[in-house]
Design a protein around this motif. Structure first.
Motif, PDB file in Angstrom:
ATOM      1  N   GLU A 170       0.815  -1.217   0.000  1.00  0.00           N
ATOM      2  CA  GLU A 170       0.000   0.000   0.000  1.00  0.00           C
ATOM      3  C   GLU A 170       0.848   1.267   0.000  1.00  0.00           C
ATOM      4  O   GLU A 170       0.494   2.246  -0.668  1.00  0.00           O
ATOM      5  N   ASP A 171       1.976   1.262   0.708  1.00  0.00           N
ATOM      6  CA  ASP A 171       2.792   2.474   0.739  1.00  0.00           C
ATOM      7  C   ASP A 171       3.375   2.781  -0.646  1.00  0.00           C
ATOM      8  O   ASP A 171       3.527   3.948  -1.012  1.00  0.00           O
ATOM      9  N   GLU A 172       3.681   1.742  -1.424  1.00  0.00           N
ATOM     10  CA  GLU A 172       4.175   1.954  -2.786  1.00  0.00           C
ATOM     11  C   GLU A 172       3.069   2.513  -3.673  1.00  0.00           C
ATOM     12  O   GLU A 172       3.298   3.420  -4.492  1.00  0.00           O
ATOM     13  N   LEU A 173       1.862   1.995  -3.517  1.00  0.00           N
ATOM     14  CA  LEU A 173       0.711   2.508  -4.255  1.00  0.00           C
ATOM     15  C   LEU A 173       0.512   3.994  -3.983  1.00  0.00           C
ATOM     16  O   LEU A 173       0.334   4.801  -4.902  1.00  0.00           O
ATOM     17  N   LEU A 174       0.575   4.380  -2.702  1.00  0.00           N
ATOM     18  CA  LEU A 174       0.284   5.753  -2.299  1.00  0.00           C
ATOM     19  C   LEU A 174       1.357   6.751  -2.721  1.00  0.00           C
ATOM     20  O   LEU A 174       1.075   7.947  -2.837  1.00  0.00           O
ATOM     21  N   LYS A 175       2.584   6.294  -2.933  1.00  0.00           N
ATOM     22  CA  LYS A 175       3.639   7.230  -3.335  1.00  0.00           C
ATOM     23  C   LYS A 175       3.969   7.161  -4.827  1.00  0.00           C
ATOM     24  O   LYS A 175       4.854   7.882  -5.286  1.00  0.00           O
ATOM     25  N   THR A 176       3.254   6.295  -5.568  1.00  0.00           N
ATOM     26  CA  THR A 176       3.492   6.170  -7.007  1.00  0.00           C
ATOM     27  C   THR A 176       2.313   6.661  -7.827  1.00  0.00           C
ATOM     28  O   THR A 176       2.491   7.370  -8.820  1.00  0.00           O
ATOM     29  N   PHE A 177       1.104   6.305  -7.408  1.00  0.00           N
ATOM     30  CA  PHE A 177      -0.103   6.608  -8.183  1.00  0.00           C
ATOM     31  C   PHE A 177      -1.009   7.583  -7.438  1.00  0.00           C
ATOM     32  O   PHE A 177      -0.832   7.835  -6.245  1.00  0.00           O
ATOM     33  N   ASN A 178      -2.023   8.106  -8.168  1.00  0.00           N
ATOM     34  CA  ASN A 178      -2.967   9.020  -7.506  1.00  0.00           C
ATOM     35  C   ASN A 178      -3.961   8.262  -6.623  1.00  0.00           C
ATOM     36  O   ASN A 178      -4.660   8.875  -5.813  1.00  0.00           O
ATOM     37  N   SER A 179      -4.061   6.944  -6.791  1.00  0.00           N
ATOM     38  CA  SER A 179      -4.908   6.094  -5.936  1.00  0.00           C
ATOM     39  C   SER A 179      -6.372   6.514  -5.930  1.00  0.00           C
ATOM     40  O   SER A 179      -7.094   6.271  -4.970  1.00  0.00           O
ATOM     41  N   GLY A 180      -6.814   7.165  -6.998  1.00  0.00           N
ATOM     42  CA  GLY A 180      -8.219   7.553  -7.111  1.00  0.00           C
ATOM     43  C   GLY A 180      -8.517   8.995  -6.771  1.00  0.00           C
ATOM     44  O   GLY A 180      -9.657   9.443  -6.916  1.00  0.00           O
ATOM     45  N   ILE A 181      -7.517   9.757  -6.337  1.00  0.00           N
ATOM     46  CA  ILE A 181      -7.689  11.179  -6.002  1.00  0.00           C
ATOM     47  C   ILE A 181      -6.749  12.003  -6.887  1.00  0.00           C
ATOM     48  O   ILE A 181      -5.532  11.941  -6.740  1.00  0.00           O
ATOM     49  N   GLY A 182      -7.316  12.774  -7.814  1.00  0.00           N
ATOM     50  CA  GLY A 182      -6.489  13.526  -8.749  1.00  0.00           C
ATOM     51  C   GLY A 182      -6.126  14.928  -8.296  1.00  0.00           C
ATOM     52  O   GLY A 182      -5.149  15.506  -8.767  1.00  0.00           O
TER      53      GLY A 182
END
Length: 348
Positions: free
Chosen positions: A293-305
């Motif tokens: 999850e930490d990689e997701l949050l620092k790489t992608f917008n995760s649904g919030i642009g």
């Protein structure tokens, strides 16, 4: 005079000036649709003129931004689906400009390719014009560079440049304080960051761009080419109503890196990861890449642009305004007196 054989021409070397001229003529109607107050001259000259006074500014400060589309272009090139990458190009620039409090005024593009293919180039630039229309920004110029030997056949690259303005004293961020509410505006997918990782995960999965998309209808490549959402008009509307302390465009670095850029030194934020639903594209990428999850949050917008930072007493009013303008809004957290971003709950 001695007769000579005809010498080599520029066309023989791989550069077709006539094709470049034909492209300019073809895209003129698209550029004309983006004309706004302030435009004095556009395509065709050595430069383009813009009148700030005619645009309604009395004491303006200019703001400039430049960006590209990144390796998302590889998918567009490989699939031939190039119509949306021009919107991506505009969005990556103008979404940054509004974070400074500026209204985007005009846009210029740089399109480079090994061999100019008129139809492909026109589709790309028409996408750029569409992005400009959606953000109230005039497409007033650009450069088409045909560079044989620099790019393989069919390849191209894009860069964009946008200039905006605000009245002096209107710069964002301003007034951010403890207790301010974070309003998250939903993204339209991956947008234009993290595609080197996206491509690696897709390759690892064994799927091709033309295969059925695992999380929605249509082909995988088509789904991953969904254009970046433009937040300009709703963000400016909220700012002009005095509701906004800061705006954070969630690009490379994700939520973890981008939100702190608009917070005062020594301050941070708490984010409730249960405040919105993680879009299916990110669930698929996370599962197939074995991503934490930490990689997701620092790489992608995760649904919030885009994150809009607003005073607590204006949070409901701002959320209603943004919703009325077509945004999916969630209250995702608050500004704190402790440095750094703290996450509560989980997206997965």
């Amino acid at each position: 005079m001695t007769d000579r054989q005809n010498g080599i021409t520029y066309a023989d070397a791989g550069v077709d000036i006539d094709a470049g001229n034909a492209l300019v003529e073809r895209i003129k109607p698209a550029a004309k649709r983006t004309t706004r107050s302030g435009v004095m001259s556009g395509l065709g000259g050595f430069g383009a003129l813009f009148d700030l006074k005619a645009a309604g500014y009395s004491d303006p400060v200019l703001v400039a931004a430049t960006d590209g589309v990144g390796t998302k272009l590889r998918i567009a090139i490989d699939t031939g689906n190039v119509d949306g990458v021009g919107i991506d190009l505009v969005a990556m620039c103008v979404n940054d400009l509004v974070c400074q409090g500026a209204e985007p005024l005009f846009f210029l593009d740089y399109f480079a390719t090994g061999k100019l293919e008129l139809d492909t180039a026109a589709r790309i630039i028409e996408g750029i014009a569409k992005g400009c229309e959606l953000s109230g920004c005039a497409l007033i110029g650009g450069e088409t560079a045909e560079m044989p030997g620099m790019y393989p056949e069919g390849d191209f690259d894009l860069a964009g440049f946008s200039v905006g303005a605000m009245e002096r004293g209107g710069t964002l961020p301003a007034g951010v304080s403890e207790g301010d509410v974070l309003l998250g505006l939903a993204s339209d997918g991956v947008h234009s960051n993290g595609y080197s990782l996206v491509r690696a995960i897709v390759e690892q999965s064994g799927l091709g761009w033309d295969d059925a998309c695992p999380w929605t209808d249509g082909a995988l490549g088509e789904a991953l080419l969904t254009p970046t959402r433009l937040y300009v008009k709703p963000a400016l509307a909220a700012a002009r109503e005095g509701m906004v302390h800061a705006l954070a465009h969630i690009t490379g670095g994700g939520l973890t890196e981008n939100l702190p850029r608009v917070l005062p030194e020594g301050m941070g934020a708490t984010i409730d990861l249960g405040a919105w639903e993680l879009p299916p594209v990110f669930r698929w990428l996370t599962a197939n890449g074995g991503m934490q999850e930490d990689e997701l949050l620092k790489t992608f917008n995760s649904g919030i642009g885009m994150i809009v930072v607003v005073p607590a007493d204006k949070a409901d009013e701002a959320a209603a305004l943004l919703s009325d303008m077509g945004e999916a809004v969630c209250k995702m957290g608050a500004v704190t007196a402790q440095p750094g971003v703290t996450y509560e709950g989980s997206l997965l």
